[in-house]
Write an enzyme that holds these catalytic residues in place. Structure first.
Site, PDB file in Angstrom:
ATOM      1  N   SER A 205       0.907  -1.188   0.143  1.00 12.71           N
ATOM      2  CA  SER A 205       0.035   0.053   0.028  1.00 12.71           C
ATOM      3  C   SER A 205       0.965   1.265  -0.113  1.00 12.71           C
ATOM      4  CB  SER A 205      -0.952   0.015   1.279  1.00 12.71           C
ATOM      5  OG  SER A 205      -1.535   1.056   1.384  1.00 12.71           O
ATOM      6  N   CYS A 331      -6.247   1.569  17.123  1.00 10.95           N
ATOM      7  CA  CYS A 331      -6.234   1.376  15.912  1.00 10.95           C
ATOM      8  C   CYS A 331      -7.660   0.738  15.626  1.00 10.95           C
ATOM      9  CB  CYS A 331      -5.176   0.549  15.659  1.00 10.95           C
ATOM     10  SG  CYS A 331      -4.772  -0.773  16.367  1.00 10.95           S
TER      11      CYS A 331
HETATM   12  N1  PLP Z   1      -2.366  -4.385   6.338  1.00  9.71           N
HETATM   13  C1  PLP Z   1      -1.383  -3.943   7.226  1.00  9.71           C
HETATM   14  C2  PLP Z   1      -0.360  -4.712   7.865  1.00  9.71           C
HETATM   15  C3  PLP Z   1      -1.689  -2.643   7.561  1.00  9.71           C
HETATM   16  O1  PLP Z   1      -0.524  -2.013   8.435  1.00  9.71           O
HETATM   17  C4  PLP Z   1      -2.565  -1.666   6.991  1.00  9.71           C
HETATM   18  C5  PLP Z   1      -2.774  -0.395   7.333  1.00  9.71           C
HETATM   19  O2  PLP Z   1      -2.637  -0.018   8.422  1.00  9.71           O
HETATM   20  C6  PLP Z   1      -3.298  -2.578   6.024  1.00  9.71           C
HETATM   21  C7  PLP Z   1      -3.307  -3.856   5.674  1.00  9.71           C
HETATM   22  C8  PLP Z   1      -4.466  -1.724   5.180  1.00  9.71           C
HETATM   23  O3  PLP Z   1      -4.066  -0.820   4.354  1.00  9.71           O
HETATM   24  P1  PLP Z   1      -4.747   0.260   3.623  1.00  9.71           P
HETATM   25  O4  PLP Z   1      -4.997   1.252   4.797  1.00  9.71           O
HETATM   26  O5  PLP Z   1      -3.863   0.506   2.449  1.00  9.71           O
HETATM   27  O6  PLP Z   1      -6.126  -0.401   3.184  1.00  9.71           O
END
Ligand code: PLP
Length: 393
Positions: A205, A331
């Site tokens: 991402s 979170c």
């Molecule tokens: N996976 C992990 C390990 C993350 O830290 C995050 C975001 O915090 C995501 C997936 C989700 O990503 P996005 O915010 O681009 O949807």
């Protein structure tokens, strides 16, 4: 007031060169990449160039990259896409108890659809034992998903070892169990080479490494059996319908270019700052402890439990002093459930509630760390003085 941002794992400020690279694609080069005319062709060329950059970044082929709206979509695509497409081969999925909600909730959804999911335990440092993966594999397994590094405690998983176990299992039993890793937190910190890691699917991402929000990618190794997750137009080689987010994809391409150039310097800059902050907190604040692996951790992650105080109270008091960080429970925002990650590491309910995460980035400085070490102990002392838990000790 001086503001200190120490929440780079939540998101990062978009790099100025990334913003500049995106700008023309909002107005001058605005075509739809699917259009056959000049405007469309210009946009298509740009998307293709960005795809090549992202592919090079991961040591993959351009046709193995599917652009998505971010990490969450990439994770959903990987889990649901593989599980449903390969259902006639088996209905078992393996993942871990410390995954991001994007993976965990996809896995829970699969359970409601008749799939069986094994959630592997981790040790007290947050490490998955590859032997546990081996023992969990069955003739029904079609997918294993283990994150590259954890977003809360920063522990880096033995992905290569797990990949080897799965490859051996596949050879021995003539199976094709797929291996997915969520590398959303690692792209700005570790070298990500899908060949070396040995994974078949990988999520990233852009906003976690100075790219724009709302754009990511799923690497899908050539030959993988996976049906589209988003139905619609024929974009992304029919694997994800929807007009491409051209400015976002251009920013993503620029961000990976910058990471490839700068990553080593960032790590050299961040590791000593991280160590100083960890040591400082553990030395100055009594009854504090580190969460996550002491060595196998992301170069920018500090996660500590400070006993007899609420993480939320510390966070709000730090915010009043201009310091931004996060807690184990914030979170899943608004929720009072303690972090599933800290609970999986064996922290008690109240230890999990007393956690703070500081994540550093390219703008972090020695002065920022010194400021936190100056302010945090005073906040903790004040809160503990008011805490009935502390008095009872
Ligand atoms: N996976 C992990 C390990 C993350 O830290 C995050 C975001 O915090 C995501 C997936 C989700 O990503 P996005 O915010 O681009 O949807």
């Amino acid at each position: 007031m001086k503001r200190i941002y120490m929440d780079y794992a939540a998101t990062t400020p978009t790099h100025e060169e990334v913003v500049a690279a995106m700008q023309p694609y909002y107005n001058n080069i605005f075509g739809n990449p699917s259009s056959l005319h000049f405007f469309g062709r210009e946009a298509r060329k740009a998307v293709d160039e960005a795809r090549l950059k992202v592919a090079n970044f991961l040591n993959a082929k351009p046709e193995e990259i599917v652009f998505t709206s971010g990490g969450t979509e990439a994770d959903n695509f990987a889990l649901k896409g593989i599980a449903f497409t390969n259902r006639e081969r088996g209905n078992h999925v393996i993942t871990t108890k410390i995954e991001h909600h994007a993976v965990l909730e996809s896995a829970q959804f699969l359970e409601t659809q008749g799939f069986e999911v094994t959630y592997l335990d981790v040790d007290t440092n947050g490490l998955v034992n590859p032997e546990d993966v081996k023992n969990a594999l069955t003739p029904q397994t079609t997918l294993v998903s283990v994150m590259h590094a954890n977003n809360e405690v920063g522990t880096i998983q033995p992905i290569e070892e797990i990949a080897k176990i799965i490859t051996d299992f596949n050879h021995e039993h003539s199976r094709s169990v797929y291996f997915h890793t969520d590398a959303v937190q690692t792209a700005g910190a570790l070298n990500i080479d899908v060949q070396k890691l040995g994974v078949g699917l990988l999520s990233i991402s852009a906003h976690k490494f100075y790219g724009p929000k709302g754009v990511g990618a799923l690497f899908i190794k050539k030959g993988t059996r996976i049906k589209p997750f988003m139905h619609g137009g024929g974009q992304e080689r029919r694997r994800r319908g929807s007009t491409e987010n051209v400015p976002g994809i251009m920013g993503f391409g620029k961000a990976v270019e910058i990471v490839m150039k700068e990553r080593e310097n960032w790590v050299k800059h961040l590791e000593p700052l991280r160590n100083k902050l960890i040591e400082g907190i553990l030395n100055i604040i009594p009854d504090s402890m580190l969460n996550g692996h002491p060595q196998k951790r992301l170069p920018n992650n500090i996660n500590v439990t400070i006993k007899y105080v609420e993480g939320e109270s510390m966070l709000l008091n730090l915010d009043l002093e201009g310091i931004a960080c996060s807690t184990g429970s914030a979170c899943s925002s608004g929720s009072l459930e303690p972090s599933h990650v800290l609970r999986a590491l064996g922290r008690t309910h109240s230890e999990s509630h007393g956690s703070l995460r500081f994540t550093l980035g390219r703008h972090s400085t020695k002065e920022d760390v010194a400021d936190v070490l100056g302010v945090l102990p005073k906040i903790v002392t004040r809160l503990r003085e008011m805490s009935p838990l502390y008095k009872k000790k």
